[in-house]
Design a protein around this motif. Structure first.
Motif, PDB file in Angstrom:
ATOM      1  N   TYR A   6       0.827  -1.208   0.000  1.00  0.00           N
ATOM      2  CA  TYR A   6       0.000   0.000   0.000  1.00  0.00           C
ATOM      3  C   TYR A   6       0.863   1.260   0.000  1.00  0.00           C
ATOM      4  N   ASP A   7       0.238   2.357  -0.390  1.00  0.00           N
ATOM      5  CA  ASP A   7       0.897   3.670  -0.264  1.00  0.00           C
ATOM      6  C   ASP A   7       0.834   4.139   1.182  1.00  0.00           C
ATOM      7  N   VAL A   8      -0.353   3.979   1.780  1.00  0.00           N
ATOM      8  CA  VAL A   8      -0.577   4.457   3.150  1.00  0.00           C
ATOM      9  C   VAL A   8      -1.314   3.376   3.941  1.00  0.00           C
ATOM     10  N   LYS A  30      -3.297   4.534  -2.532  1.00  0.00           N
ATOM     11  CA  LYS A  30      -3.860   3.228  -2.206  1.00  0.00           C
ATOM     12  C   LYS A  30      -3.696   3.029  -0.701  1.00  0.00           C
ATOM     13  N   THR A  31      -4.824   2.978   0.000  1.00  0.00           N
ATOM     14  CA  THR A  31      -4.806   3.072   1.464  1.00  0.00           C
ATOM     15  C   THR A  31      -5.446   1.857   2.121  1.00  0.00           C
ATOM     16  N   LEU A  32      -4.855   1.417   3.234  1.00  0.00           N
ATOM     17  CA  LEU A  32      -5.420   0.322   4.031  1.00  0.00           C
ATOM     18  C   LEU A  32      -5.702   0.837   5.435  1.00  0.00           C
ATOM     19  N   LEU A  33      -6.915   0.609   5.907  1.00  0.00           N
ATOM     20  CA  LEU A  33      -7.298   0.954   7.277  1.00  0.00           C
ATOM     21  C   LEU A  33      -7.354  -0.334   8.092  1.00  0.00           C
ATOM     22  N   ILE A  34      -6.464  -0.443   9.098  1.00  0.00           N
ATOM     23  CA  ILE A  34      -6.422  -1.637   9.951  1.00  0.00           C
ATOM     24  C   ILE A  34      -6.998  -1.280  11.319  1.00  0.00           C
ATOM     25  N   THR A  35      -7.938  -2.081  11.782  1.00  0.00           N
ATOM     26  CA  THR A  35      -8.517  -1.858  13.106  1.00  0.00           C
ATOM     27  C   THR A  35      -8.802  -3.201  13.763  1.00  0.00           C
ATOM     28  N   MET A  36      -8.822  -3.233  15.088  1.00  0.00           N
ATOM     29  CA  MET A  36      -9.030  -4.490  15.811  1.00  0.00           C
ATOM     30  C   MET A  36     -10.460  -4.991  15.694  1.00  0.00           C
ATOM     31  N   ASN A  37     -11.404  -4.070  15.412  1.00  0.00           N
ATOM     32  CA  ASN A  37     -12.802  -4.476  15.285  1.00  0.00           C
ATOM     33  C   ASN A  37     -13.504  -3.579  14.276  1.00  0.00           C
ATOM     34  N   PRO A 115     -13.270   4.530  -3.178  1.00  0.00           N
ATOM     35  CA  PRO A 115     -12.721   3.440  -3.998  1.00  0.00           C
ATOM     36  C   PRO A 115     -11.308   2.992  -3.626  1.00  0.00           C
ATOM     37  N   ASN A 116     -10.429   3.935  -3.231  1.00  0.00           N
ATOM     38  CA  ASN A 116      -9.021   3.587  -2.981  1.00  0.00           C
ATOM     39  C   ASN A 116      -8.768   2.999  -1.603  1.00  0.00           C
ATOM     40  N   LEU A 117      -9.826   2.785  -0.824  1.00  0.00           N
ATOM     41  CA  LEU A 117      -9.643   2.401   0.579  1.00  0.00           C
ATOM     42  C   LEU A 117     -10.011   0.940   0.823  1.00  0.00           C
ATOM     43  N   ASP A 118      -9.049   0.185   1.379  1.00  0.00           N
ATOM     44  CA  ASP A 118      -9.275  -1.206   1.782  1.00  0.00           C
ATOM     45  C   ASP A 118      -9.332  -1.288   3.310  1.00  0.00           C
ATOM     46  N   PHE A 119      -9.849  -2.410   3.814  1.00  0.00           N
ATOM     47  CA  PHE A 119     -10.008  -2.609   5.260  1.00  0.00           C
ATOM     48  C   PHE A 119      -9.428  -3.960   5.662  1.00  0.00           C
ATOM     49  N   PHE A 120      -8.917  -4.027   6.902  1.00  0.00           N
ATOM     50  CA  PHE A 120      -8.429  -5.306   7.424  1.00  0.00           C
ATOM     51  C   PHE A 120      -8.591  -5.307   8.937  1.00  0.00           C
ATOM     52  N   GLN A 121      -9.156  -6.386   9.475  1.00  0.00           N
ATOM     53  CA  GLN A 121      -9.378  -6.486  10.921  1.00  0.00           C
ATOM     54  C   GLN A 121      -8.277  -7.309  11.558  1.00  0.00           C
ATOM     55  N   ASP A 122      -7.463  -6.649  12.386  1.00  0.00           N
ATOM     56  CA  ASP A 122      -6.366  -7.328  13.077  1.00  0.00           C
ATOM     57  C   ASP A 122      -5.711  -6.307  14.011  1.00  0.00           C
ATOM     58  N   MET A 123      -4.850  -6.803  14.905  1.00  0.00           N
ATOM     59  CA  MET A 123      -4.104  -5.909  15.784  1.00  0.00           C
ATOM     60  C   MET A 123      -2.686  -5.740  15.251  1.00  0.00           C
ATOM     61  N   VAL A 124      -2.265  -4.503  15.050  1.00  0.00           N
ATOM     62  CA  VAL A 124      -0.875  -4.250  14.652  1.00  0.00           C
ATOM     63  C   VAL A 124      -0.016  -4.332  15.909  1.00  0.00           C
ATOM     64  N   ILE A 125       1.021  -5.168  15.864  1.00  0.00           N
ATOM     65  CA  ILE A 125       1.873  -5.364  17.044  1.00  0.00           C
ATOM     66  C   ILE A 125       3.288  -4.802  16.850  1.00  0.00           C
ATOM     67  N   GLY A 126       3.614  -4.396  15.620  1.00  0.00           N
ATOM     68  CA  GLY A 126       4.951  -3.859  15.392  1.00  0.00           C
ATOM     69  C   GLY A 126       5.079  -3.205  14.033  1.00  0.00           C
ATOM     70  N   LEU A 127       6.154  -2.443  13.890  1.00  0.00           N
ATOM     71  CA  LEU A 127       6.429  -1.726  12.640  1.00  0.00           C
ATOM     72  C   LEU A 127       7.637  -2.330  11.946  1.00  0.00           C
ATOM     73  N   TYR A 146       3.264  -4.411   3.711  1.00  0.00           N
ATOM     74  CA  TYR A 146       4.230  -3.382   3.355  1.00  0.00           C
ATOM     75  C   TYR A 146       3.523  -2.125   2.852  1.00  0.00           C
ATOM     76  N   SER A 147       4.129  -0.983   3.163  1.00  0.00           N
ATOM     77  CA  SER A 147       3.573   0.282   2.664  1.00  0.00           C
ATOM     78  C   SER A 147       4.660   1.348   2.644  1.00  0.00           C
ATOM     79  N   LYS A 148       4.376   2.412   1.903  1.00  0.00           N
ATOM     80  CA  LYS A 148       5.334   3.516   1.786  1.00  0.00           C
ATOM     81  C   LYS A 148       5.233   4.467   2.972  1.00  0.00           C
ATOM     82  N   SER A 149       4.072   4.490   3.642  1.00  0.00           N
ATOM     83  CA  SER A 149       3.921   5.330   4.832  1.00  0.00           C
ATOM     84  C   SER A 149       2.914   4.683   5.784  1.00  0.00           C
ATOM     85  N   VAL A 150       3.010   5.052   7.054  1.00  0.00           N
ATOM     86  CA  VAL A 150       2.110   4.516   8.080  1.00  0.00           C
ATOM     87  C   VAL A 150       1.649   5.665   8.979  1.00  0.00           C
ATOM     88  N   VAL A 151       0.358   5.677   9.295  1.00  0.00           N
ATOM     89  CA  VAL A 151      -0.198   6.659  10.238  1.00  0.00           C
ATOM     90  C   VAL A 151      -0.711   5.891  11.456  1.00  0.00           C
TER      91      VAL A 151
END
Length: 622
Positions: A6-8, A30-37, A115-127, A146-151
């Protein structure tokens, strides 16, 4: 398992994360939003309301730039109030009660339609980093993305610990687990971290409340909106109610102090000064016999009420015993008790004004991870971080806002130059140019900037241009119109204002402090003009403010010009502060630590004096 690149990547889907993901995706990344729920996107963790003093201005600024918080609020609010109308327009602040469930549902709907936004349910534990540059994230399910940037917008979830009396358990919100791994990872990368505390009140079954013993608080008769777009007008509203604590309530609460984590040393971190818990209030303000308590409905189709003013971490048995001594709550049934939560944050002086970290390139922080409190402050940071994460990977110029351009600019500048050791909340008093940073002109200030970067639409710009043309047309008419004493004096006498003895310009009458534009509608020429034009209320409001407060606004603009001279002087990134022998040791240490980007930023660092700035300017050849 490895997902596509992803880009972000945005970690967390609260107010900061939702705005960040929307902004980055809408700007073409191209963006991915990761959240635990995924069921809790846009969740209102605490009070079911948006806006308020200074916060309402921020929501309007987010909207003017092309963010979504204002739109979501308008579509889901159940009550609207404009606060501080008895004061000057710089203090007017919109606030809305929201339907908590609809608010989250609308946020998810808005995000799922990008349109450019994807979703994924999980806990991020590291960078994942390489040579001090972000490369992606790792999750608890063993997924590498993998991504070019992380927020990072982790809210209160980083090593979150919930307190109810002598009970403690891990969690980022009630009934939701805490996030582990990221804090330790960031500390290993060289970041400094700290702990903060916030709290929330009990929720009560509305069927058990006796509202007849409380004062009803209705919404405004003519409710307004947050968004400058064509969102629906609020047609019906739900009331809030106000009641008060008493000495018996305070006595009962004090009985639980020895079991209070706030007083027995269990909680060691700092809580929000301006939103203290009920036990903190009766301890700090022992001379007061009562405190305000508000019963706020959680939505259209629920009996749940939020008890504003009763934030607490006392034992649940003490909470209900004390609550039932408050008028109206004698038979109150708890849906859930109030609680305090401690969580990790990272002092924001480790950030650039784009909210990118100074240590790891392309890694951005937004929201409570930066030590702020409030949905609005979080959403504003998310928007700016999302914009800059997208622009950075697109090799575009950074997007920043100055203190004179927006409350958002004040917020970020305060954070990165002064830091915070307690949860930071925005107030009008923090903005030195608040006469220019009003809620009514956020579109005028910021929509051109949002349009320039591709976030605000052409339709928004067209609406703004029409509004500006209409406003100037009306101002010109008022300035040029002469009005006679025979039709003006009856109005002046009714308003107890000095009569005129000759024909004068309408503008001079409107400049009087106790006269408003609405008063002059009885003058035939003004009435005919306004009827023929049929201006919207927002335009007439702008006309009045721009005429009445022109002197104040012009003075502020002069001060802005002086400020900008300092803001525009950039400090070289590799400037060697150790060679500054004539400045104070404190200033030298703080310059080395904070690495200010401009002279303006350097001047606002606490402990830095004007003479330190003069020395810095001399060394820079200024």
């Amino acid at each position: 398992m490895i997902l596509e690149k992803y880009d972000v990547i945005v970690v967390g889907a609260g107010h900061a994360g939702s705005e960040a993901a929307a902004a980055a995706a809408n700007l073409g990344s191209k963006t991915l939003l990761i959240t635990m729920n995924l069921q809790n996107i846009g969740q209102m963790s605490c009070n079911p309301a948006m806006g308020g003093i200074a916060k309402g201005q921020i929501v309007r600024e987010i909207d003017a730039l092309g963010g979504l918080s204002g739109i979501v609020t308008d579509k889901t609010m159940i009550q609207f109030k404009m606060l501080n109308l008895s004061k000057g327009p710089a203090m007017w602040s919109p606030r809305a009660q929201s339907d908590r469930m609809k608010f989250a549902e609308e946020w998810r709907f808005q995000l799922e339609n990008i349109p450019n936004l994807d979703f994924f349910q999980d806990m991020v534990i590291g960078l994942i980093t390489d040579n001090n540059k972000i490369m992606g994230v790792k999750t608890s399910m063993g997924v590498t993305i993998y991504s070019k940037s992380v927020v990072l917008t982790n809210g209160t979830f980083l090593n979150g610990l919930i307190h109810i009396g002598d009970k403690q358990f891990g969690g980022g919100r009630m009934a939701e687990k805490a996030a582990y791994g990221i804090t330790e990872n960031l500390i290993n990368l060289g970041f400094e971290s700290g702990r903060m505390k916030t709290g929330t009140p009990p929720r009560v079954d509305g069927r058990s409340i006796d509202f007849s013993k409380m004062e009803e608080q209705k919404g405004d008769e003519n409710p307004r909106k947050f968004s400058y777009t064509k969102t629906p007008k609020l047609e019906s509203q739900r009331s809030c109610y106000i009641t008060y604590t008493n000495l018996k309530v305070h006595e009962t609460l004090r009985e639980g102090f020895e079991r209070s984590p706030l007083f027995n040393g269990t909680i060691k971190s700092t809580g929000p000064r301006y939103c203290p818990s009920i036990e903190d209030k009766i301890n700090r303000f022992a001379e007061r016999e009562r405190h305000q308590i508000f019963a706020e409905p959680e939505g259209w189709k629920t009996i749940e009420y939020y008890i504003n003013g009763f934030s607490t971490s006392l034992p649940d048995d003490v909470q209900i015993k004390a609550l039932q001594l408050i008028p109206g709550f004698e038979k109150a049934k708890l849906f859930r008790p109030g609680y305090a939560i401690e969580y990790d944050y990272f002092p924001p002086t480790q950030l650039k004004n784009t909210l990118e970290t100074k240590i790891i390139e392309n890694l951005f922080f937004a929201g409570q991870i930066n030590g702020t409190t409030g949905y609005e402050e979080a959403a504003a940071q998310g928007l700016i971080a999302g914009i800059n994460a997208a622009r950075k990977v697109q090799d575009r110029e950074a997007f920043t806002l100055k203190r004179n351009e927006a409350y958002i600019g004040v917020l970020i500048d305060d954070l990165i130059t002064k830091g915070t050791e307690e949860p930071y909340r925005m107030f009008t008093s923090r903005a030195e140019y608040r006469m220019s940073l009003r809620q009514d002109n956020a579109d005028e200030r910021l929509t051109p900037l949002g349009f320039k970067i591709g976030l605000a639409s052409k339709e928004r710009m067209k609406e703004l241009e029409l509004k500006k043309v209409s406003t100037e047309e009306c101002i010109t008419f008022i300035k040029n119109l002469s009005i006679k004493q025979e039709e003006t004096n009856p109005i002046l006498e009714e308003k107890k204002s000095t009569p005129i003895s000759q024909t004068v310009k309408a503008e001079s009458i409107l400049l009087r402090p106790n006269i408003i534009l609405n008063d002059l509608k009885n003058i035939q020429s003004i009435n005919e003009f306004l009827n023929s034009k049929n201006y919207a209320d927002e335009i007439l409001e702008q006309v009045e403010i721009k005429i009445k407060y022109k002197g104040y606004i012009d003075k502020e603009l002069e001060n802005v010009e002086k400020l900008n001279r300092l803001e525009n002087i950039k400090i070289p990134e590799n400037f060697d502060y150790s060679k500054l022998n004539s400045i104070s040791t404190e200033a030298k240490q703080k310059f080395i630590k904070f690495k200010p980007e401009t002279i303006g930023q350097a001047s606002r660092i606490s402990g830095v004096s004007p003479s330190d700035i003069n020395v810095l300017l001399i060394y820079m050849g200024r």
